[in-house]
Motif scaffolding. Structure first.
Motif, short mmCIF file in Angstrom:
data_model
loop_
_atom_site.label_atom_id
_atom_site.label_comp_id
_atom_site.label_asym_id
_atom_site.label_seq_id
_atom_site.Cartn_x
_atom_site.Cartn_y
_atom_site.Cartn_z
N LEU A 118 0.80 -1.22 0.00
CA LEU A 118 0.00 0.00 0.00
C LEU A 118 0.84 1.28 0.00
O LEU A 118 0.34 2.34 -0.37
CB LEU A 118 -0.93 0.01 1.23
CG LEU A 118 -1.96 -1.13 1.30
CD1 LEU A 118 -2.75 -1.03 2.60
CD2 LEU A 118 -2.91 -1.10 0.10
N ASP A 119 2.10 1.18 0.41
CA ASP A 119 2.92 2.40 0.51
C ASP A 119 3.32 2.97 -0.85
O ASP A 119 3.83 4.09 -0.93
CB ASP A 119 4.16 2.17 1.38
CG ASP A 119 5.02 1.00 0.93
OD1 ASP A 119 4.70 0.38 -0.10
OD2 ASP A 119 6.03 0.71 1.61
N GLN A 120 3.09 2.23 -1.94
CA GLN A 120 3.48 2.69 -3.28
C GLN A 120 2.30 3.30 -4.05
O GLN A 120 2.39 3.51 -5.27
CB GLN A 120 4.07 1.53 -4.09
CG GLN A 120 5.39 1.00 -3.56
CD GLN A 120 6.59 1.82 -4.04
OE1 GLN A 120 6.44 2.93 -4.53
NE2 GLN A 120 7.78 1.28 -3.89
N ARG A 121 1.24 3.62 -3.38
CA ARG A 121 0.02 4.11 -4.04
C ARG A 121 0.28 5.31 -4.95
O ARG A 121 -0.14 5.35 -6.11
CB ARG A 121 -1.03 4.46 -2.99
CG ARG A 121 -2.36 4.91 -3.57
CD ARG A 121 -3.41 5.13 -2.50
NE ARG A 121 -3.10 6.26 -1.65
CZ ARG A 121 -2.83 6.17 -0.34
NH1 ARG A 121 -2.83 4.99 0.24
NH2 ARG A 121 -2.59 7.24 0.36
N GLU A 122 0.97 6.31 -4.43
CA GLU A 122 1.18 7.54 -5.20
C GLU A 122 2.14 7.32 -6.37
O GLU A 122 2.02 7.96 -7.42
CB GLU A 122 1.71 8.65 -4.28
CG GLU A 122 0.65 9.12 -3.30
CD GLU A 122 1.19 10.13 -2.29
OE1 GLU A 122 2.39 10.44 -2.31
OE2 GLU A 122 0.38 10.62 -1.47
N VAL A 123 3.08 6.39 -6.20
CA VAL A 123 4.04 6.07 -7.27
C VAL A 123 3.32 5.38 -8.43
O VAL A 123 3.53 5.71 -9.60
CB VAL A 123 5.19 5.20 -6.73
CG1 VAL A 123 6.19 4.87 -7.84
CG2 VAL A 123 5.89 5.89 -5.56
N ARG A 124 2.45 4.43 -8.09
CA ARG A 124 1.69 3.73 -9.13
C ARG A 124 0.82 4.71 -9.92
O ARG A 124 0.73 4.63 -11.15
CB ARG A 124 0.82 2.63 -8.51
CG ARG A 124 1.61 1.39 -8.10
CD ARG A 124 0.70 0.26 -7.70
NE ARG A 124 0.13 0.43 -6.37
CZ ARG A 124 0.65 -0.07 -5.26
NH1 ARG A 124 1.77 -0.77 -5.30
NH2 ARG A 124 0.05 0.11 -4.10
N LYS A 125 0.19 5.63 -9.20
CA LYS A 125 -0.66 6.63 -9.87
C LYS A 125 0.16 7.49 -10.83
O LYS A 125 -0.27 7.77 -11.96
CB LYS A 125 -1.34 7.51 -8.81
CG LYS A 125 -2.36 8.49 -9.38
CD LYS A 125 -3.06 9.26 -8.26
CE LYS A 125 -4.20 10.12 -8.80
NZ LYS A 125 -3.74 11.20 -9.67
N ALA A 126 1.35 7.91 -10.39
CA ALA A 126 2.22 8.74 -11.25
C ALA A 126 2.62 7.97 -12.51
O ALA A 126 2.63 8.54 -13.61
CB ALA A 126 3.46 9.17 -10.48
N ILE A 127 2.92 6.68 -12.36
CA ILE A 127 3.29 5.86 -13.52
C ILE A 127 2.13 5.80 -14.52
O ILE A 127 2.32 6.00 -15.72
CB ILE A 127 3.73 4.45 -13.06
CG1 ILE A 127 5.13 4.52 -12.43
CG2 ILE A 127 3.70 3.45 -14.22
CD1 ILE A 127 5.55 3.28 -11.69
N ARG A 128 0.94 5.57 -14.02
CA ARG A 128 -0.23 5.50 -14.90
C ARG A 128 -0.52 6.84 -15.57
O ARG A 128 -0.75 6.92 -16.78
CB ARG A 128 -1.47 5.05 -14.10
CG ARG A 128 -2.74 4.96 -14.94
CD ARG A 128 -3.97 4.74 -14.08
NE ARG A 128 -4.26 5.90 -13.24
CZ ARG A 128 -5.21 5.93 -12.31
NH1 ARG A 128 -5.96 4.86 -12.10
NH2 ARG A 128 -5.42 7.01 -11.57
N ASP A 129 -0.53 7.91 -14.76
CA ASP A 129 -1.01 9.21 -15.25
C ASP A 129 0.03 10.01 -16.04
O ASP A 129 -0.34 10.84 -16.87
CB ASP A 129 -1.50 10.06 -14.06
CG ASP A 129 -2.70 9.44 -13.36
OD1 ASP A 129 -3.23 8.43 -13.88
OD2 ASP A 129 -3.10 9.95 -12.29
N LYS A 130 1.33 9.75 -15.78
CA LYS A 130 2.34 10.64 -16.37
C LYS A 130 3.44 9.95 -17.18
O LYS A 130 4.10 10.60 -17.99
CB LYS A 130 3.02 11.45 -15.26
CG LYS A 130 2.11 12.43 -14.56
CD LYS A 130 2.91 13.40 -13.70
CE LYS A 130 3.12 12.88 -12.31
NZ LYS A 130 3.80 13.85 -11.43
#
Length: 396
Positions: free
Chosen positions: A205-217
Motif C-alpha cells: 500500500l505504501d506505493q500508491r502515489e508512485v503507481r498513480k504517477a506511472i499510470r497518469d504521467k
C-alpha cells in the motif's frame, strides 16, 4: 499495572528527551530489570528524573517503545482507544474516497504507538503485530476496531517468533469472514487481496502515489519493464496508463498466477503482456545479451534478496543493480528507482544513483521523488520510520 523502572545512560538523554520513541539496549543501564514482554516501563535519567513511559517488546533493533512523555498519562484501554480514533480521524478523506478502498489506518510510532500497524481493506481491518510485547495489549486494539462503524471483520498477522506454540490458520480474529480474493480499489484500479495467506496480502500500500504517477504521467506508449514485480501492481497501472507493452519479472512462482489475476481483474489481456518467472539478476544479463531496451523500468527490490546464484543487500548492492538497469534503458527513458531499506536516507540513495550513472559514463536528471504517502504517518524524531525512497530518473 506496575511499571518497571529503566535508567537511561546520560549520553542518550538528549535523544530521548527530544522524543525518540524506540527503546534501545545500548541506551539502558539496567536491562536485566526486564523480565516479560508487555511489561510497562518508566524511563528515568541517572538522577531518577522522569523521561517517558512505554512497554517492553523485542522488535528488530529495539526492546520496546516509549508511548508518552506525560508522567500522569496512563497506558490503558482508554489510551489505545484514543490513539486509534485520532488516527482514523486523520484518514477521514481516504474513508470517503470510493476509488480507493485500501489504505493504512494506523502506522505504529507515526500514530503514537510503536509495534503494530492496521490496514483497511474495504471494511476489513488487518493488524500486523511486531512483538509479543504489543500483542499483550491486543484486546484494547481489537475492541476499539470492532466497535467502529462499518467494520465487517478483523484479521491479524503475527510478525514475531511464536516458538511454534501457536499455529496461525488464516489470521481470522472477529466478525465476518472475508471471501478471498477480497477485491479492493486503489485510484480506481482493482486489486485482489488475501488476508489469509502468510505475510503478503497482494499489494504494498505504501506505493500508491508512485503507481498513480506511472499510470497518469509516464506509461503512455512506453515499453515497460517491472522488476521484482511481485503481483504485477506496477505493470497493471502502466498498462492502464497506455503502455505499449509490459514485462513483469519475479523469481517467485506465485508471481505468475497473481499477476494474471490482477491483469484480468482490470480487463487487460494478460496474454498481450510478458510475465516471466526468473531471477531478476539473470534476466538483466539476458536482456543485455539480446540487446533489449526499455523506455520505462521499475526497480523496486526488497532490502534483502537471495536466490541460488545471487545475494542482494540494498545498502551494499543497489548501485550495481542500478548499473544493470542503465544498460537496458533507452536514451530518454525513465528509471523508477525505489527502496524500502531503512538503513540509509534519501541523500545516501541519491549518492548511489549519482555513482551508478558516473561509473556508466551516462548523464541523468531527477524528474521527481516520492516518500511515504500521508496514511503512512511518520514522526520527525524517528527518521527510520520514513523508509520509502522513490526517485524518477531520466537517462540521457
Amino acid at each position: 499495572m506496575k511499571e518497571t523502572k529503566l535508567i537511561v545512560k546520560n549520553k542518550f538523554l538528549k535523544k530521548y528527551k527530544s522524543g525518540y520513541p524506540l527503546i534501545m539496549k545500548d541506551a539502558i543501564i539496567n536491562m536485566n530489570a526486564l523480565k516479560e514482554e508487555g511489561q510497562l516501563i518508566r524511563l528515568l535519567d541517572e538522577k531518577k528524573g522522569f523521561i517517558g513511559k512505554g512497554y517492553y517488546g523485542i522488535q528488530n533493533k529495539g526492546y520496546g517503545w516509549i508511548l508518552t512523555q506525560n508522567e500522569k498519562e496512563k497506558i490503558d484501554h482508554s489510551f489505545f482507544h484514543k490513539k486509534l480514533l485520532e488516527a482514523i480521524k486523520r484518514r477521514k478523506k481516504l474513508y470517503m474516497d470510493r476509488n480507493t478502498t485500501a489504505f493504512r489506518v494506523f502506522n505504529g510510532e507515526g500514530d503514537g504507538i510503536g509495534g503494530f500497524t492496521v490496514d483497511y481493506f474495504d471494511g476489513f481491518y488487518l493488524i500486523n503485530w511486531y512483538s509479543k510485547g504489543i500483542y499483550t495489549f491486543k484486546d484494547y486494539i481489537i475492541n476499539t476496531l470492532k466497535n467502529l462503524s462499518g467494520c465487517r471483520g478483523i484479521y491479524e498477522k503475527k510478525r514475531f517468533d511464536t516458538g511454534g506454540k501457536f499455529i496461525e490458520e488464516d489470521g481470522y480474529v472477529w466478525g465476518e469472514r472475508a471471501k478471498f480474493p477480497l477485491i479492493v480499489k486503489e485510484n480506481g484500479v482493482n486489486f485482489a487481496i488475501y488476508l489469509n495467506e502468510g505475510a503478503m496480502v497482494g499489494v504494498f500500500l505504501d506505493q500508491r502515489e508512485v503507481r498513480k504517477a506511472i499510470r497518469d504521467k509516464y506509461a503512455k506508449d512506453k515499453n515497460v519493464l517491472n522488476t521484482f514485480s511481485y503481483t504485477g501492481a506496477f505493470s497493471v497501472f502502466a498498462a492502464l496508463g497506455g503502455a505499449r507493452k509490459t514485462t513483469s519479472v519475479d523469481l517467485a512462482n506465485r508471481s505468475l498466477p497473481k499477476t494474471i489475476e490482477h491483469f484480468s481483474l482490470n480487463n487487460i489481456d494478460y496474454e498481450a503482456q510478458d510475465i516471466i518467472v526468473e531471477d531478476v539478476f539473470g534476466y538483466f544479463k539476458y536482456a543485455q545479451k539480446k540487446n533489449l531496451k526499455f523506455d520505462l523500468i521499475i526497480l523496486d527490490p526488497p532490502s534483502f534478496a537471495k536466490s541460488k546464484k545471487n545475494r542482494f543487500s540494498a545498502a551494499k548492492d543497489y548501485k550495481d543493480l542500478l548499473k544493470s538497469v542503465i544498460n537496458i534503458t533507452e536514451d530518454g527513458g525513465v528509471i523508477v528507482a525505489s527502496t524500502n531499506c531503512a538503513s540509509f536516507d534519501m541523500k545516501k540513495f541519491k549518492d548511489f544513483i549519482d555513482k551508478a550513472f558516473n561509473e556508466m559514463d551516462k548523464k541523468y536528471k531527477i524528474l521527481e521523488e516520492y516518500r511515504l504517502p500521508e496514511d503512512f504517518r511518520t514522526i520527525r524524531e524517528f527518521r527510520e520510520g520514513n523508509y520509502l525512497k522513490v526517485v524518477f530518473i531520466k537517462k540521457y
